[in-house]
Design a protein around this motif. Structure first.
Motif, PDB file in Angstrom:
ATOM      1  N   ILE A   1      20.833  42.467  15.819  1.00  0.00           N
ATOM      2  CA  ILE A   1      20.214  42.984  14.642  1.00  0.00           C
ATOM      3  C   ILE A   1      18.988  43.996  15.053  1.00  0.00           C
ATOM      4  O   ILE A   1      18.630  45.015  14.220  1.00  0.00           O
ATOM      5  CB  ILE A   1      19.851  41.893  13.697  1.00  0.00           C
ATOM      6  N   PHE A   2      18.093  43.413  15.815  1.00  0.00           N
ATOM      7  CA  PHE A   2      16.744  44.127  15.883  1.00  0.00           C
ATOM      8  C   PHE A   2      16.906  45.208  16.965  1.00  0.00           C
ATOM      9  O   PHE A   2      16.031  46.351  16.961  1.00  0.00           O
ATOM     10  CB  PHE A   2      15.901  43.152  16.561  1.00  0.00           C
ATOM     11  N   TYR A   3      17.681  45.360  17.970  1.00  0.00           N
ATOM     12  CA  TYR A   3      17.929  46.380  18.826  1.00  0.00           C
ATOM     13  C   TYR A   3      19.132  46.994  18.832  1.00  0.00           C
ATOM     14  O   TYR A   3      19.440  48.025  19.616  1.00  0.00           O
ATOM     15  CB  TYR A   3      17.466  46.078  20.232  1.00  0.00           C
ATOM     16  N   GLY A   4      20.297  46.684  18.358  1.00  0.00           N
ATOM     17  CA  GLY A   4      21.569  47.260  18.668  1.00  0.00           C
ATOM     18  C   GLY A   4      21.596  48.490  17.467  1.00  0.00           C
ATOM     19  O   GLY A   4      20.771  48.603  16.475  1.00  0.00           O
ATOM     20  N   LYS A   5      22.622  49.157  17.664  1.00  0.00           N
ATOM     21  CA  LYS A   5      22.786  50.487  17.024  1.00  0.00           C
ATOM     22  C   LYS A   5      23.731  50.396  16.025  1.00  0.00           C
ATOM     23  O   LYS A   5      24.152  51.483  15.432  1.00  0.00           O
ATOM     24  CB  LYS A   5      22.955  51.562  18.159  1.00  0.00           C
ATOM     25  N   VAL A   6      24.698  49.311  15.931  1.00  0.00           N
ATOM     26  CA  VAL A   6      25.847  49.110  15.277  1.00  0.00           C
ATOM     27  C   VAL A   6      25.775  47.722  14.530  1.00  0.00           C
ATOM     28  O   VAL A   6      25.123  47.115  14.802  1.00  0.00           O
ATOM     29  CB  VAL A   6      27.162  49.131  16.059  1.00  0.00           C
TER      30      VAL A   6
ATOM     31  N   PRO B   1       6.308  41.886  12.617  1.00  0.00           N
ATOM     32  CA  PRO B   1       4.964  41.054  12.867  1.00  0.00           C
ATOM     33  C   PRO B   1       4.987  40.702  14.405  1.00  0.00           C
ATOM     34  O   PRO B   1       4.919  39.504  14.899  1.00  0.00           O
ATOM     35  CB  PRO B   1       5.376  39.678  12.176  1.00  0.00           C
ATOM     36  N   LEU B   2       4.957  42.106  15.285  1.00  0.00           N
ATOM     37  CA  LEU B   2       4.585  41.488  16.473  1.00  0.00           C
ATOM     38  C   LEU B   2       3.176  41.492  16.913  1.00  0.00           C
ATOM     39  O   LEU B   2       2.361  41.984  16.140  1.00  0.00           O
ATOM     40  CB  LEU B   2       5.319  42.870  17.383  1.00  0.00           C
ATOM     41  N   PHE B   3       3.090  41.097  18.071  1.00  0.00           N
ATOM     42  CA  PHE B   3       1.509  40.759  18.661  1.00  0.00           C
ATOM     43  C   PHE B   3       0.870  41.976  18.412  1.00  0.00           C
ATOM     44  O   PHE B   3      -0.340  41.973  17.974  1.00  0.00           O
ATOM     45  CB  PHE B   3       1.433  39.978  19.993  1.00  0.00           C
ATOM     46  N   TYR B   4       1.428  43.170  18.918  1.00  0.00           N
ATOM     47  CA  TYR B   4       0.837  44.393  19.197  1.00  0.00           C
ATOM     48  C   TYR B   4       0.899  45.031  17.891  1.00  0.00           C
ATOM     49  O   TYR B   4       0.480  46.563  17.730  1.00  0.00           O
ATOM     50  CB  TYR B   4       1.094  45.241  20.393  1.00  0.00           C
ATOM     51  N   GLN B   5       1.312  44.624  16.808  1.00  0.00           N
ATOM     52  CA  GLN B   5       1.234  45.244  15.377  1.00  0.00           C
ATOM     53  C   GLN B   5       0.589  44.175  14.405  1.00  0.00           C
ATOM     54  O   GLN B   5       0.935  44.313  13.167  1.00  0.00           O
ATOM     55  CB  GLN B   5       2.532  45.693  14.986  1.00  0.00           C
ATOM     56  N   SER B   6      -0.272  43.506  14.843  1.00  0.00           N
ATOM     57  CA  SER B   6      -0.955  42.278  13.919  1.00  0.00           C
ATOM     58  C   SER B   6      -2.535  42.717  14.257  1.00  0.00           C
ATOM     59  O   SER B   6      -2.914  43.514  15.002  1.00  0.00           O
ATOM     60  CB  SER B   6      -0.881  40.935  14.571  1.00  0.00           C
ATOM     61  N   ALA B   7      -3.113  42.107  13.313  1.00  0.00           N
ATOM     62  CA  ALA B   7      -4.770  42.093  13.159  1.00  0.00           C
ATOM     63  C   ALA B   7      -5.349  43.625  13.291  1.00  0.00           C
ATOM     64  O   ALA B   7      -4.657  44.754  12.406  1.00  0.00           O
ATOM     65  CB  ALA B   7      -5.250  41.373  14.247  1.00  0.00           C
ATOM     66  N   TRP B   8      -5.965  43.821  14.190  1.00  0.00           N
ATOM     67  CA  TRP B   8      -6.340  45.384  14.223  1.00  0.00           C
ATOM     68  C   TRP B   8      -5.181  46.219  14.448  1.00  0.00           C
ATOM     69  O   TRP B   8      -5.455  47.437  14.003  1.00  0.00           O
ATOM     70  CB  TRP B   8      -7.486  45.585  15.520  1.00  0.00           C
ATOM     71  N   PHE B   9      -4.471  45.913  14.975  1.00  0.00           N
ATOM     72  CA  PHE B   9      -3.091  47.078  15.609  1.00  0.00           C
ATOM     73  C   PHE B   9      -2.292  47.153  14.213  1.00  0.00           C
ATOM     74  O   PHE B   9      -1.372  48.053  14.363  1.00  0.00           O
ATOM     75  CB  PHE B   9      -2.545  46.208  16.697  1.00  0.00           C
TER      76      PHE B   9
ATOM     77  N   LYS C   1      -1.361  58.165  14.169  1.00  0.00           N
ATOM     78  CA  LYS C   1      -0.418  58.917  14.793  1.00  0.00           C
ATOM     79  C   LYS C   1       0.157  58.094  15.991  1.00  0.00           C
ATOM     80  O   LYS C   1       1.335  58.043  15.980  1.00  0.00           O
ATOM     81  CB  LYS C   1      -1.000  60.070  15.705  1.00  0.00           C
ATOM     82  N   ILE C   2      -0.700  57.343  16.415  1.00  0.00           N
ATOM     83  CA  ILE C   2      -0.205  56.367  17.253  1.00  0.00           C
ATOM     84  C   ILE C   2       0.480  55.279  16.781  1.00  0.00           C
ATOM     85  O   ILE C   2       1.857  54.922  17.049  1.00  0.00           O
ATOM     86  CB  ILE C   2      -1.498  55.801  18.359  1.00  0.00           C
ATOM     87  N   ARG C   3      -0.023  54.746  15.777  1.00  0.00           N
ATOM     88  CA  ARG C   3       0.759  53.824  14.972  1.00  0.00           C
ATOM     89  C   ARG C   3       2.096  54.225  14.454  1.00  0.00           C
ATOM     90  O   ARG C   3       3.220  53.443  14.754  1.00  0.00           O
ATOM     91  CB  ARG C   3      -0.084  53.265  13.739  1.00  0.00           C
ATOM     92  N   GLU C   4       2.250  55.404  14.065  1.00  0.00           N
ATOM     93  CA  GLU C   4       3.359  55.927  13.649  1.00  0.00           C
ATOM     94  C   GLU C   4       4.486  56.244  14.638  1.00  0.00           C
ATOM     95  O   GLU C   4       5.824  55.892  14.506  1.00  0.00           O
ATOM     96  CB  GLU C   4       3.236  57.234  12.798  1.00  0.00           C
ATOM     97  N   LYS C   5       3.929  56.718  16.021  1.00  0.00           N
ATOM     98  CA  LYS C   5       4.981  56.978  17.085  1.00  0.00           C
ATOM     99  C   LYS C   5       5.517  55.768  17.445  1.00  0.00           C
ATOM    100  O   LYS C   5       6.567  55.626  17.944  1.00  0.00           O
ATOM    101  CB  LYS C   5       3.979  57.795  18.034  1.00  0.00           C
ATOM    102  N   TYR C   6       4.731  54.561  17.603  1.00  0.00           N
ATOM    103  CA  TYR C   6       5.036  53.482  18.320  1.00  0.00           C
ATOM    104  C   TYR C   6       5.554  52.515  17.316  1.00  0.00           C
ATOM    105  O   TYR C   6       5.973  51.413  17.864  1.00  0.00           O
ATOM    106  CB  TYR C   6       4.057  52.879  19.380  1.00  0.00           C
ATOM    107  N   ALA C   7       5.483  52.786  16.220  1.00  0.00           N
ATOM    108  CA  ALA C   7       5.773  51.546  15.169  1.00  0.00           C
ATOM    109  C   ALA C   7       7.348  50.989  15.472  1.00  0.00           C
ATOM    110  O   ALA C   7       8.216  51.729  15.739  1.00  0.00           O
ATOM    111  CB  ALA C   7       5.720  52.047  13.847  1.00  0.00           C
ATOM    112  N   ARG C   8       7.347  49.573  15.378  1.00  0.00           N
ATOM    113  CA  ARG C   8       8.569  49.063  15.534  1.00  0.00           C
ATOM    114  C   ARG C   8       8.998  48.355  14.120  1.00  0.00           C
ATOM    115  O   ARG C   8       7.777  47.724  13.576  1.00  0.00           O
ATOM    116  CB  ARG C   8       8.486  47.893  16.614  1.00  0.00           C
TER     117      ARG C   8
END
Ligand code: FAD
Length: 488
Positions: free
Chosen positions: A340-345, A441-449, A296-303
C-alpha cells in the motif's frame, strides 16, 4: 477589531481556526471550495441512507467543547456526543474476534484469551503511552514548531521517549501475540501512517483513547459539523461555500487579497489556510514561495500518506451482530502495508475498516435497513492505478469478501452503493496525489519538519490542517488551530 481574517477551507482545522479568530474579535470570512462544511467530514444522503464520508471516531472531545466555550456556550446544547462501550471489534482471517472496549478489565480478558502473558505487556504499553502523551500531546501538540532552536530543545525528551522507534517496534517490544500486535499497532493508519515507519510518538493514541474514551455524535459526524456551522453563523462568521481560492496577491511581504474561481477579489489582513500545504505553496501562492528553500525541500522529499478507497452502501436487512466499528484484517499485514505504501499497483487483497453507524444511530437508514461504509487503505496516486477501470472490480471484491465472512447475504441485500477513490480526494479536496491524510506522519515529517503553522515568506499567513503540525486526525487538526490562535 476591524481587521479581516480570511480562512480558506472548511475542514475541521479551518472551522476551528475561524471560530478562534472570531473569538479574538476579528471580522472573519470562511471560504470553502465545496458545497458543504466539514471538508473530508462531509455527508452523503441518498434514498434514505446517510453516510459520513470521513471521520467517524471522535476522541478528545474537549477539543471540540473548547470551541463552544470560547463564546460561553455549551456544546451539549448543539450536539449529543455518546460515549461508546465497544470501541473496535477486530476480526482476524481465522474468524477470531477481539473486542477492544472502554471497560479495561474486559479488554484485559480479551488479551488473556489470546495470550495471557501479553496482559502485562498491554499494561506497560498504557504506562509508556501516558509518558509519551504527557510530552507529545500535553506539552507539544498545541505549540508552534517554526523555530528550529525550540525543536532542538525537544530532542533530549524525544530520545528519552525513543521517538525514533516505529509504532510496530514499540508495540512488539511489549506484546508477543501477532493478532494483538496487529490490533494495537493499526492506530497510525487512522492518521495516514504505516505502523512500520510511523514514529512511536503516535502510540500516545492508546492513552488518549483510555483517558477520554471514543465518542459518536448522534446524527453522525455531520451533526457535529452542523453544530459548528450553527455556532459560526450565530457568532457572525461570514461563511461562503462553492468558493475556490485560485490565487494569493501580495504586496511587499504581506498578503493583501485573495482571488476566487468566481473572479472575486477579497481583501484581507490575515489569511489562515486549511488547504493542503503542498498545493497552497505550489499552485495558489505566488512565485515568492517557490524561492523559499524550506518549501522547496519539503516539496521535493515529501512522502504522502496512503490513499483511501471508501465504499458506501445500504442493506435491506439489519446486521444486528455487527459492531459500530469493525477492523476486518486480511491474511497479510506487513507485506500488505508495504504494497500500500510503497507499491505501484493495486494489491489483490485488503484489510478493511467497516463502519455501521446504525449500530448506534437508526437515523442513518430507513427502518429495518443498515447503512455502511467500508474503508480500504490503498496506494495513493503516485502508483499506476487507473481507478476508472479498477474501481468497480475492487468494490465487487470487497463485497464478495464481506459476503463470505461478516456480512452473509450481502450480495443480495446490498443497495445504493457508490465509492470514492484517490481520484476523488484529489478532485474534491485538492489533496496532493489523492492522499487520504496529506503528508505521512514520519519522524522526519513531524514537528519542525512538518509544514509550519506560521506561513513562509509573508507576515500574515498561517496554516492549519492535516499537513501541518501536529498532524492529521481531528485532535491533530483542532490543535493546529490552537497553535494559530497563539499567533493572533
Ligand atoms: C475516510 C476517512 C476517515 C477518517 N476517520 C477519522 C476518524 O475516525 N477520526 C479522526 O480523528 N480522523 C479521521 N480521519 C482524518 C480526519 O478526517 C482528517 O485528518 C481531518 O478531517 C482533516 O481536516 P483538515 O482540517 O486538514 O481539512 P480537510 O478535511 O482536508 O478540509 C480541507 C478543506 O479545504 C478545502 N479547500 C482546499 N483547497 C481549497 C481552495 N483552494 N479554496 C477553498 N477551499 C479549499 C477543501 O475543499 C476541504 O473542504 C479520517 C479521514 C478520512 C478521509
Amino acid at each position: 477589531m476591524d481587521k479581516h481574517v480570511v480562512v480558506i477551507g472548511a475542514g475541521f482545522g479551518g472551522l476551528a481556526a475561524a471560530l478562534r479568530a472570531r473569538a479574538k474579535g476579528y471580522t472573519v470570512t470562511l471560504l470553502e471550495k465545496g458545497g458543504q462544511l466539514g471538508g473530508r467530514a462531509r455527508v452523503f444522503e441518498r434514498n434514505g441512507f446517510k453516510h459520513d464520508a470521513g471521520p467517524t471516531v471522535i476522541t478528545a472531545p474537549w477539543l471540540l467543547e473548547e470551541l463552544f466555550q470560547l463564546f460561553d456556550k455549551d456544546m451539549r446544547n448543539y450536539v449529543d456526543l455518546k460515549e461508546l462501550d465497544l470501541w473496535y471489534r477486530f476480526i482476524f482471517p481465522d474468524g477470531t474476534n477481539f473486542d477492544y472496549t472502554k471497560d479495561i478489565n474486559h479488554t484485559l480478558k480479551q488479551i488473556e484469551a489470546l495470550n495471557p502473558s501479553d496482559v502485562i505487556g498491554y499494561k506497560k504499553i498504557l504506562l509508556e503511552s501516558e509518558k509519551i502523551f504527557e510530552i507529545g500531546f500535553n506539552q507539544l501538540s498545541a505549540k508552534p514548531f517554526h523555530n528550529f532552536i525550540f525543536m532542538l530543545q525537544q530532542v533530549p525528551a524525544m530520545i528519552r521517549l525513543k521517538a525514533y522507534r516505529s509504532v510496530w517496534k514499540f508495540i512488539s517490544s511489549h506484546i508477543l501475540n501477532d493478532k494483538i500486535r496487529q490490533a494495537f499497532s493499526i492506530q497510525p493508519l487512522l492518521v495516514g501512517g504505516n505502523p512500520f515507519d510511523t514514529t512511536s510518538i503516535y502510540s500516545l493514541i492508546h492513552y488518549l483513547e483510555r483517558k477520554w474514551g471514543i465518542h459518536y455524535p448522534m446524527g453522525g459526524t455531520g451533526a457535529l459539523v452542523s453544530a459548528i456551522g450553527k455556532l459560526l453563523i450565530e457568532e457572525g462568521v461570514n461563511v461562503q461555500l462553492n468558493r475556490e481560492i485560485k490565487n494569493i496577491k501580495t504586496v511587499a511581504n504581506k498578503i493583501v487579497a485573495l482571488e476566487t474561481d468566481k473572479l472575486e477579489t477579497i481583501a484581507c489582513d490575515i489569511v489562515i489556510s486549511n488547504v493542503d500545504p503542498v498545493n497552497l505553496y505550489k499552485n495558489i501562492s505566488g512565485y515568492k514561495y517557490k524561492k523559499n528553500w524550506k518549501i522547496k525541500i519539503r516539496e521535493k522529499y515529501a512522502r504522502y500518506s496512503m490513499g483511501l478507497f471508501v465504499l458506501f452502501f445500504g442493506t435491506t436487512k439489519k446486521y444486528t451482530q455487527v459492531a459500530h466499528h469493525t477492523i476486518w484484517l486480511g491474511k497479510r499485514y506487513k507485506e500488505l502495508l508495504n504494497d500500500i505504501f510503497y507499491g505501484k499497483v493495486l494489491p489483490a487483497d485488503f484489510s478493511l475498516y467497516v463502519h455501521r453507524p446504525t449500530a448506534t444511530d437508526p437515523s442513518f437508514a430507513p427502518p429495518d435497513c443498515d447503512s455502511f461504509y467500508v474503508l480500504s487503505p490503498v496506494p495513493n496516486l503516485t502508483a499506476n492505478i487507473n481507478w476508472k477501470e479498477e474501481g468497480q472490480a475492487y468494490a465487487d471484491r470487497i463485497v464478495s469478501a464481506l459476503n463470505k465472512t461478516m456480512l452473509p447475504g450481502l450480495n443480495k441485500n446490498i443497495i445504493d452503493s457508490f465509492f470514492m477513490t484517490p481520484d476523488d480526494f484529489k478532485n474534491d479536496y485538492l489533496s496532493q496525489h489523492g492522499a487520504g491524510f496529506s503528508i505521512s506522519p514520519l519522524f522526519y515529517q513531524s514537528a519542525w519538519f512538518r509544514y509550519h503553522n506560521k506561513g513562509e515568506g509573508v507576515e500574515n499567513l498561517y496554516l492549519v490542517g492535516a499537513g501541518t503540525h501536529p498532524g492529521a486526525g481531528l485532535p491533530g487538526v483542532l490543535c493546529s488551530a490552537k497553535v494559530v490562535d497563539s499567533f493572533l
